[in-house]
Design a protein around this motif. Structure first.
Motif, mmCIF file in Angstrom:
data_model
loop_
_atom_site.group_PDB
_atom_site.id
_atom_site.type_symbol
_atom_site.label_atom_id
_atom_site.label_comp_id
_atom_site.label_asym_id
_atom_site.label_seq_id
_atom_site.Cartn_x
_atom_site.Cartn_y
_atom_site.Cartn_z
ATOM 1 N N LEU A 102 0.818 -1.215 0.000
ATOM 2 C CA LEU A 102 0.000 0.000 0.000
ATOM 3 C C LEU A 102 0.854 1.269 0.000
ATOM 4 O O LEU A 102 0.374 2.346 -0.347
ATOM 5 C CB LEU A 102 -0.942 0.009 1.209
ATOM 6 N N GLU A 103 2.114 1.137 0.381
ATOM 7 C CA GLU A 103 3.012 2.294 0.381
ATOM 8 C C GLU A 103 3.482 2.659 -1.023
ATOM 9 O O GLU A 103 3.974 3.767 -1.248
ATOM 10 C CB GLU A 103 4.222 2.017 1.275
ATOM 11 N N THR A 104 3.349 1.717 -1.973
ATOM 12 C CA THR A 104 3.866 1.969 -3.318
ATOM 13 C C THR A 104 2.809 1.863 -4.417
ATOM 14 O O THR A 104 3.025 2.339 -5.530
ATOM 15 C CB THR A 104 4.999 0.977 -3.655
ATOM 16 N N LEU A 105 1.654 1.232 -4.097
ATOM 17 C CA LEU A 105 0.638 0.983 -5.114
ATOM 18 C C LEU A 105 -0.735 1.459 -4.667
ATOM 19 O O LEU A 105 -1.077 1.364 -3.487
ATOM 20 C CB LEU A 105 0.549 -0.526 -5.420
ATOM 21 N N ASP A 106 -1.533 1.954 -5.609
ATOM 22 C CA ASP A 106 -2.948 2.242 -5.369
ATOM 23 C C ASP A 106 -3.764 1.111 -5.987
ATOM 24 O O ASP A 106 -3.748 0.923 -7.209
ATOM 25 C CB ASP A 106 -3.351 3.574 -6.016
ATOM 26 N N HIS A 221 2.409 4.499 -7.390
ATOM 27 C CA HIS A 221 2.424 5.874 -6.887
ATOM 28 C C HIS A 221 3.334 6.753 -7.737
ATOM 29 O O HIS A 221 3.170 7.974 -7.781
ATOM 30 C CB HIS A 221 2.924 5.900 -5.437
ATOM 31 N N ASN A 222 4.325 6.138 -8.408
ATOM 32 C CA ASN A 222 5.287 6.900 -9.203
ATOM 33 C C ASN A 222 4.905 7.001 -10.682
ATOM 34 O O ASN A 222 5.677 7.514 -11.486
ATOM 35 C CB ASN A 222 6.680 6.266 -9.088
ATOM 36 N N SER A 223 3.725 6.502 -11.023
ATOM 37 C CA SER A 223 3.277 6.607 -12.417
ATOM 38 C C SER A 223 2.774 8.018 -12.715
ATOM 39 O O SER A 223 2.011 8.593 -11.944
ATOM 40 C CB SER A 223 2.144 5.610 -12.685
ATOM 41 N N ALA A 224 3.188 8.540 -13.861
ATOM 42 C CA ALA A 224 2.711 9.862 -14.280
ATOM 43 C C ALA A 224 1.217 9.837 -14.591
ATOM 44 O O ALA A 224 0.563 10.876 -14.634
ATOM 45 C CB ALA A 224 3.491 10.323 -15.512
ATOM 46 N N CYS A 225 0.664 8.637 -14.800
ATOM 47 C CA CYS A 225 -0.760 8.504 -15.122
ATOM 48 C C CYS A 225 -1.649 8.378 -13.877
ATOM 49 O O CYS A 225 -2.872 8.361 -13.994
ATOM 50 C CB CYS A 225 -0.980 7.273 -16.003
#
Length: 275
Positions: A102-106, A221-225
């Motif tokens: 959950l810290e890196t993905l939605d 979380h780091n995706s520009a989209c």
């Protein structure tokens, strides 16, 4: 004319274009497990891409949103996860729900697919099974690559006797040899493996699922989209999908697709399902 007025008018003219572009990602680069048919696997005709039920369903819903999706092979499961965590790829198509990520993905709710895990036994088995606790005291097997819910994992550790095998093939082989009484495997991955191994006439899945982990779309979380528009639209599509009747048809089509590929000369080694 006052230059400030000119810039102000230009700004007003640009605003509609900016607002329509906001929250509109035109292309998603997606990855996932390369060895989990019928959900996802490496395309023998184009090894840089992933195909399967998860890919087909995502292409369908993204197309309705006006978004192009590219399903790319990123290596084994752990490598795919690293690519998405870093933002080099935008999304996982088959993420198991784990609190650590959950810290890196939605995670998009509800899941794209539910992977029913069934109790598989030999056809002549006398094992009585109606609920998970019935397996207590009976030796079983599970592929170490299986992705169960955290709740069931805790239950299994405390209540069940499970041998973990490197893959589903070895688990089914132990079952046929009588070394275990049951195997826990996904409904469709178990079906695909049993057919590929010519064990379909010897094994039987019990109808009552022992666990139902979801296969989620998970955006980095780091995706520009990654923005509220994308997450909201995907969640809306995921909510509508179960009632569409599309999921079952896509799963069945991909089981047949994978079976047909096993009967053809392979351009790369396609292993039996790992789940």
């Amino acid at each position: 004319m006052d230059l400030r007025l000119v810039w102000g008018l230009l700004g007003l003219a640009v605003l509609p274009a900016l607002s329509s572009a906001a929250g509109k990602c035109e292309r998603l680069v997606v990855t996932g497990s390369p060895d989990a048919p019928p959900y996802l696997w490496q395309d023998p005709q184009n090894p840089k891409h992933l195909i399967g039920a998860s890919a087909d369903l995502l292409q369908q819903v993204a197309g309705e949103m006006g978004i192009k999706v590219e399903l790319l092979y990123a290596g084994k499961r752990s490598q795919a996860l690293d690519e998405v965590r870093s933002g080099r790829m935008d999304m996982l198509a088959d993420a198991p729900l784990t609190t650590s990520e959950l810290e890196t993905l939605d995670y998009i709710h509800p899941p794209l697919l539910e992977n029913d895990y069934l109790v598989w036994t030999r056809k002549d088995s006398a094992l009585v099974y109606n609920q998970a606790l019935d397996l207590h005291g009976h030796p079983g097997a599970l592929s170490e690559r299986s992705r169960m819910t955290q709740a069931f994992g805790t239950f299994a550790e405390q209540q069940l006797t499970l041998v973990r095998t490197p893959n589903l093939t070895q688990a089914f082989q132990k079952l046929l040899l009588g070394e275990v009484e049951f195997v826990l495997a996904g409904r469709y991955s178990g079906m695909a493996a049993a057919q590929a191994l010519s064990m379909a006439n010897d094994l039987i899945p019990r109808p009552q699922p022992v666990d139902k982990p979801g296969l989620f779309l998970a955006v980095s979380h780091n995706s520009a989209c990654n923005d509220p528009w994308l997450r909201g639209q995907l969640a809306k599509k995921m909510t509508e999908l179960p009632a569409s009747g599309l999921t079952e048809a896509v799963l069945q089509r991909n089981i047949e697709r994978w079976k047909a590929q096993q009967q053809q000369p392979q351009q790369l080694p396609v292993s039996t399902p790992k789940q």
